[in-house]
Design an enzyme around this catalytic site. Structure first.
Site, short mmCIF file in Angstrom:
data_model
loop_
_atom_site.label_atom_id
_atom_site.label_comp_id
_atom_site.label_asym_id
_atom_site.label_seq_id
_atom_site.Cartn_x
_atom_site.Cartn_y
_atom_site.Cartn_z
N HIS A 1 0.83 -1.20 0.00
CA HIS A 1 0.00 0.00 0.00
C HIS A 1 0.87 1.26 0.00
O HIS A 1 0.48 2.29 -0.56
CB HIS A 1 -0.93 0.00 1.22
CG HIS A 1 -2.10 -0.91 1.06
ND1 HIS A 1 -3.41 -0.50 1.25
CD2 HIS A 1 -2.17 -2.22 0.73
CE1 HIS A 1 -4.23 -1.54 1.05
NE2 HIS A 1 -3.49 -2.58 0.73
N ASP B 1 8.44 4.93 0.05
CA ASP B 1 9.12 5.92 0.88
C ASP B 1 8.68 5.91 2.34
O ASP B 1 9.15 6.70 3.15
CB ASP B 1 8.93 7.32 0.30
CG ASP B 1 7.45 7.75 0.25
OD1 ASP B 1 6.58 6.93 0.59
OD2 ASP B 1 7.18 8.91 -0.15
N ASP C 1 2.29 -20.74 -0.39
CA ASP C 1 2.16 -21.86 -1.32
C ASP C 1 1.12 -21.53 -2.39
O ASP C 1 0.55 -20.44 -2.39
CB ASP C 1 1.81 -23.15 -0.58
CG ASP C 1 0.52 -23.04 0.24
OD1 ASP C 1 -0.37 -22.24 -0.13
OD2 ASP C 1 0.39 -23.75 1.26
#
Length: 355
Positions: free
Chosen positions: A74, A89, A221
């Site tokens: 995000h 950042d 997985d």
């Protein structure tokens, strides 16, 4: 004889080259006893230890590890090739009051609150902390690739723009366009969605937080990529919520966007490629994450500290059709490739517990 001498010369040259290359790789022993390729990375080992003990419940692949990976995504995806957004950042941490209020970031406030005091203690930039925590948390999940980590991101200048994080209700066209604007191909979009194999939904249905997306949320997985294709039977909560479609398995949530991407002609074959191919899934995810964690950054100014990241435990990664399902329950959408042959698990219908 000339041929033999030539082989001998070539072999000797290769040995000498290997010795020289090994000598060029300098190793530094830190005051804490760990060894790294760069002295600047020594400061990270105590931070990694603190993360494992005080954030990840003694290196567990639990909710905090899943959420650390989520906020790294995000954070980084708030970037455009057109020149807006700071990318990877750490703005989601530094400007948390702004970014946690974005609708697409619903549910990230808990991991932000958990990370913030450790971030302040670490003395790292927000970007370095967010992406270090994501790499360390992911390493706690058996089957995951060992993600790289690069040190030296400058502090973020501003919050990321809103509406840069794709949502489960978005169309495939919209999702692919948003990723393309950040520099990612459809194949890389599918690769990044491998993160959902160790993820859970908190806000799609707020009455059942921690609902996983596959039957093995503690393992990285390929079960996600098969189970999203299975014919839906139920909703995990009290009925359909915005952003979800029928799930095949009790206690499991299927996102509307995941299912749409699995069925779309632009992405269906990439999705199918991930089923029962553990090495492929690991390498595709690692490559896409390596790109994601330096979005908006000048990599030439960063120090490669990948060797501070723990090595994940290896698993077999074999995918099987869940009990009570048969091959005709698989909604195959890739016509260009043969669907993999899968065995079927025995026993009763599976039920997944929340994470």
């Amino acid at each position: 004889m000339a041929f033999i001498r030539l082989n001998l010369i070539v072999s000797t040259a290769l040995v000498v080259s290997q010795v020289v290359n090994a000598a060029l790789v300098k190793r530094v022993t830190c005051s804490t006893g760990q060894v790294t390729a760069n002295a600047a990375c020594c400061a990270l080992f105590p931070i990694v230890e603190n993360l494992q003990k005080n954030l990840f419940d003694d290196a567990d692949c639990g909710e905090e590890a899943h959420s650390a990976l989520r906020i790294a995504f995000h954070d980084a995806i708030g970037f455009s090739l057109k020149g807006t957004g700071g990318g990877a950042d750490g703005s989601i941490l530094a400007f948390n009051q702004t970014e946690t209020a974005f609708p697409a970031n619903g549910g990230v406030d808990e991991i932000v609150d958990a990370q913030f005091p450790l971030f302040l203690e670490s003395k790292l930039s927000a970007g370095d902390f967010v992406h270090l925590a994501a790499a360390v948390g992911t390493a706690n999940c058996p089957g995951a690739p060992r993600l790289p980590f690069f040190l030296g991101r400058p502090p973020p200048k501003a919050a990321a723009p809103d509406l840069t994080v794709p949502e489960p209700t978005d169309s495939v066209t919209s999702i692919l366009a948003r990723f393309a604007d950040a520099g990612f191909s459809p194949q890389e979009v599918v690769a990044l969605l491998a993160s959902h194999t160790i993820a859970a939904a908190d806000s799609v249905d707020p009455t059942i937080p921690g609902t996983p997306f596959d039957t093995s949320p503690g393992f990285f997985d390929g079960n996600l990529f098969l189970e999203v294709l299975l014919r839906g039977r139920l909703f995990p909560g009290q009925g359909k919520q915005t952003g979800e479609v029928l799930s095949p398995i009790a206690g499991e949530m299927r996102l509307q966007s995941d299912f749409a991407i699995s069925q779309d002609s632009r992405t269906a074959c990439f999705w199918q490629d991930m089923i029962n191919n553990q090495k492929h899934m690991m390498s595709e995810f690692a490559a896409a994450m390596t790109k994601l964690q330096v979005l908006g950054q000048d990599k030439r100014r960063l120090v490669d500290c990948s060797d501070v990241i723990p090595v994940p435990r290896v698993i077999e990664g074999t995918v099987r059709i869940p009990a009570t399902f048969i091959r005709s329950d698989i909604q195959i959408a890739c016509a260009a490739k043969t669907f993999p042959k899968l065995a079927t698990r025995g026993g009763p219908a599976p039920t997944v517990a929340p994470v």
